[in-house]
Design an enzyme around this catalytic site. Sequence first.
Site, PDB file in Angstrom:
ATOM      1  N   THR A  62       7.729 115.660  23.685  1.00 33.57           N
ATOM      2  CA  THR A  62       6.302 115.353  23.919  1.00 33.57           C
ATOM      3  C   THR A  62       6.040 113.854  23.974  1.00 33.57           C
ATOM      4  O   THR A  62       4.991 113.414  24.456  1.00 33.57           O
ATOM      5  CB  THR A  62       5.424 115.924  22.791  1.00 33.57           C
ATOM      6  OG1 THR A  62       5.776 115.241  21.572  1.00 33.57           O
ATOM      7  CG2 THR A  62       5.660 117.413  22.609  1.00 33.57           C
ATOM      8  N   ARG A  70       9.397 109.358  17.423  1.00 30.77           N
ATOM      9  CA  ARG A  70       8.814 109.899  18.644  1.00 30.77           C
ATOM     10  C   ARG A  70       9.489 111.217  18.970  1.00 30.77           C
ATOM     11  O   ARG A  70      10.714 111.276  19.051  1.00 30.77           O
ATOM     12  CB  ARG A  70       9.126 108.888  19.768  1.00 30.77           C
ATOM     13  CG  ARG A  70       8.036 108.678  20.739  1.00 30.77           C
ATOM     14  CD  ARG A  70       8.339 107.503  21.635  1.00 30.77           C
ATOM     15  NE  ARG A  70       9.561 107.590  22.409  1.00 30.77           N
ATOM     16  CZ  ARG A  70       9.676 107.207  23.674  1.00 30.77           C
ATOM     17  NH1 ARG A  70       8.630 106.732  24.306  1.00 30.77           N
ATOM     18  NH2 ARG A  70      10.821 107.264  24.304  1.00 30.77           N
ATOM     19  N   ASP A  77      18.886 103.440  17.878  1.00 32.70           N
ATOM     20  CA  ASP A  77      20.289 103.868  17.969  1.00 32.70           C
ATOM     21  C   ASP A  77      21.224 102.676  18.144  1.00 32.70           C
ATOM     22  O   ASP A  77      22.311 102.631  17.568  1.00 32.70           O
ATOM     23  CB  ASP A  77      20.471 104.838  19.143  1.00 32.70           C
ATOM     24  CG  ASP A  77      19.938 106.230  18.820  1.00 32.70           C
ATOM     25  OD1 ASP A  77      19.693 106.508  17.634  1.00 32.70           O
ATOM     26  OD2 ASP A  77      19.759 107.021  19.760  1.00 32.70           O
ATOM     27  N   ASP A 119      17.786 102.808  23.660  1.00 37.20           N
ATOM     28  CA  ASP A 119      17.155 103.231  22.408  1.00 37.20           C
ATOM     29  C   ASP A 119      17.452 102.191  21.338  1.00 37.20           C
ATOM     30  O   ASP A 119      18.575 102.063  20.855  1.00 37.20           O
ATOM     31  CB  ASP A 119      17.709 104.602  22.003  1.00 37.20           C
ATOM     32  CG  ASP A 119      16.941 105.177  20.822  1.00 37.20           C
ATOM     33  OD1 ASP A 119      16.811 104.469  19.797  1.00 37.20           O
ATOM     34  OD2 ASP A 119      16.470 106.306  20.922  1.00 37.20           O
TER      35      ASP A 119
HETATM   36  C1  PRP Z   1      11.144 103.926  19.207  1.00 39.25           C
HETATM   37  C2  PRP Z   1      10.676 102.502  19.062  1.00 39.25           C
HETATM   38  C3  PRP Z   1       9.205 102.657  18.850  1.00 39.25           C
HETATM   39  C4  PRP Z   1       8.875 103.831  19.734  1.00 39.25           C
HETATM   40  C5  PRP Z   1       8.258 103.313  20.994  1.00 39.25           C
HETATM   41  O1  PRP Z   1      11.262 104.538  17.988  1.00 39.25           O
HETATM   42  O2  PRP Z   1      11.330 101.819  18.038  1.00 39.25           O
HETATM   43  O3  PRP Z   1       8.829 102.930  17.514  1.00 39.25           O
HETATM   44  O4  PRP Z   1      10.110 104.492  20.011  1.00 39.25           O
HETATM   45  O5  PRP Z   1       7.837 104.352  21.804  1.00 39.25           O
HETATM   46  P1  PRP Z   1       6.303 104.664  22.077  1.00 39.25           P
HETATM   47  O6  PRP Z   1       5.636 103.361  22.391  1.00 39.25           O
HETATM   48  O7  PRP Z   1       6.345 105.592  23.244  1.00 39.25           O
HETATM   49  O8  PRP Z   1       5.723 105.319  20.851  1.00 39.25           O
HETATM   50  P2  PRP Z   1      11.855 106.013  17.785  1.00 39.25           P
HETATM   51  O9  PRP Z   1      10.752 107.008  17.797  1.00 39.25           O
HETATM   52  O10 PRP Z   1      12.967 106.236  18.755  1.00 39.25           O
HETATM   53  O11 PRP Z   1      12.384 105.990  16.304  1.00 39.25           O
HETATM   54  P3  PRP Z   1      13.519 105.088  15.606  1.00 39.25           P
HETATM   55  O12 PRP Z   1      12.937 103.715  15.456  1.00 39.25           O
HETATM   56  O13 PRP Z   1      13.725 105.776  14.311  1.00 39.25           O
HETATM   57  O14 PRP Z   1      14.747 105.092  16.480  1.00 39.25           O
HETATM   58  N1  URA Z   2      12.040 103.647  22.367  1.00 38.74           N
HETATM   59  C1  URA Z   2      13.182 102.946  22.577  1.00 38.74           C
HETATM   60  O1  URA Z   2      13.943 102.692  21.626  1.00 38.74           O
HETATM   61  N2  URA Z   2      13.463 102.546  23.824  1.00 38.74           N
HETATM   62  C2  URA Z   2      12.649 102.808  24.878  1.00 38.74           C
HETATM   63  O2  URA Z   2      12.968 102.401  26.006  1.00 38.74           O
HETATM   64  C3  URA Z   2      11.477 103.549  24.641  1.00 38.74           C
HETATM   65  C4  URA Z   2      11.194 103.930  23.367  1.00 38.74           C
END
Ligand code: PRP
Ligand code: URA
Length: 211
Positions: free
Chosen positions: A108, A104, A205, A202
């Site tokens: 944006t 994400r 993370d 997150d």
């Molecule tokens: C996080 C989470 C989802 C997304 C959710 O991933 O694991 O995939 O955000 O958010 P959304 O519903 O608004 O799309 P992230 O993009 O942080 O990537 P990661 O899993 O690599 O940490």
């Molecule tokens: N992605 C995450 O990992 N946590 C949130 O709260 C939203 C998006």
Amino acid sequence: MAKFEVLDHPLIQHKLTMIRDKHVGTKVFRETVREIATLMAYEVSRSMPLKDVEVETPIAKTTQKELAGKKVAIVPILRAGLGMVDGMTELIPAAKIGFIGMYRDEKTLKPHEYFVKLPNDITERQLFIVDPMLATGGSAIDAIGALKKRGCQEKNMKFACLVAAPEGVKAVRSTYPDVDIYTCALDDHLNENGYIVPGLGDAGDRLFGTK
Ligand code: PRP
Ligand code: URA
């Protein structure tokens, strides 16, 4: 309209509360996500069809049940979805695994796809799409779209997450009404940075110790 279910099993609720705590470190967070995913696999697979089979016990011949429907593929949305895979394969060890890489954009909040690798017979399988967080819904919507583009049908998809925001549930259900959604919690709202409130932070993370 497909199913939307909050999984209220006491063990799931207890474990989810544990990992919401910001003081919980990577080791316990990762172990607990895995345990919750195992419990979720039990709940999400509840509607799998059965058929009659003959079996001979040491005592008598009998007709009993075995799984009948499509075989399962688990599809984690990378990265954070990876944290749920081992917990699910604990209960469904023959499941194939497909990967959809999505991040994400922090400004944006739009998802960007960077990797897709799926089993060849993905269209024949019951899909469990896994990601701990359903926030705006953008990542889930694009992951479902990526699967549909490759011939998968919504009715064969179940999306499983730990924490969902109402905004994300609404977005997924209005875009793909035939995909079942399972979550362990429906939280209050998204904050101005697109994080779920109260959420757990997150997930990627916290699982991998980054940031
Ligand atoms: C996080 C989470 C989802 C997304 C959710 O991933 O694991 O995939 O955000 O958010 P959304 O519903 O608004 O799309 P992230 O993009 O942080 O990537 P990661 O899993 O690599 O940490
Ligand atoms: N992605 C995450 O990992 N946590 C949130 O709260 C939203 C998006």
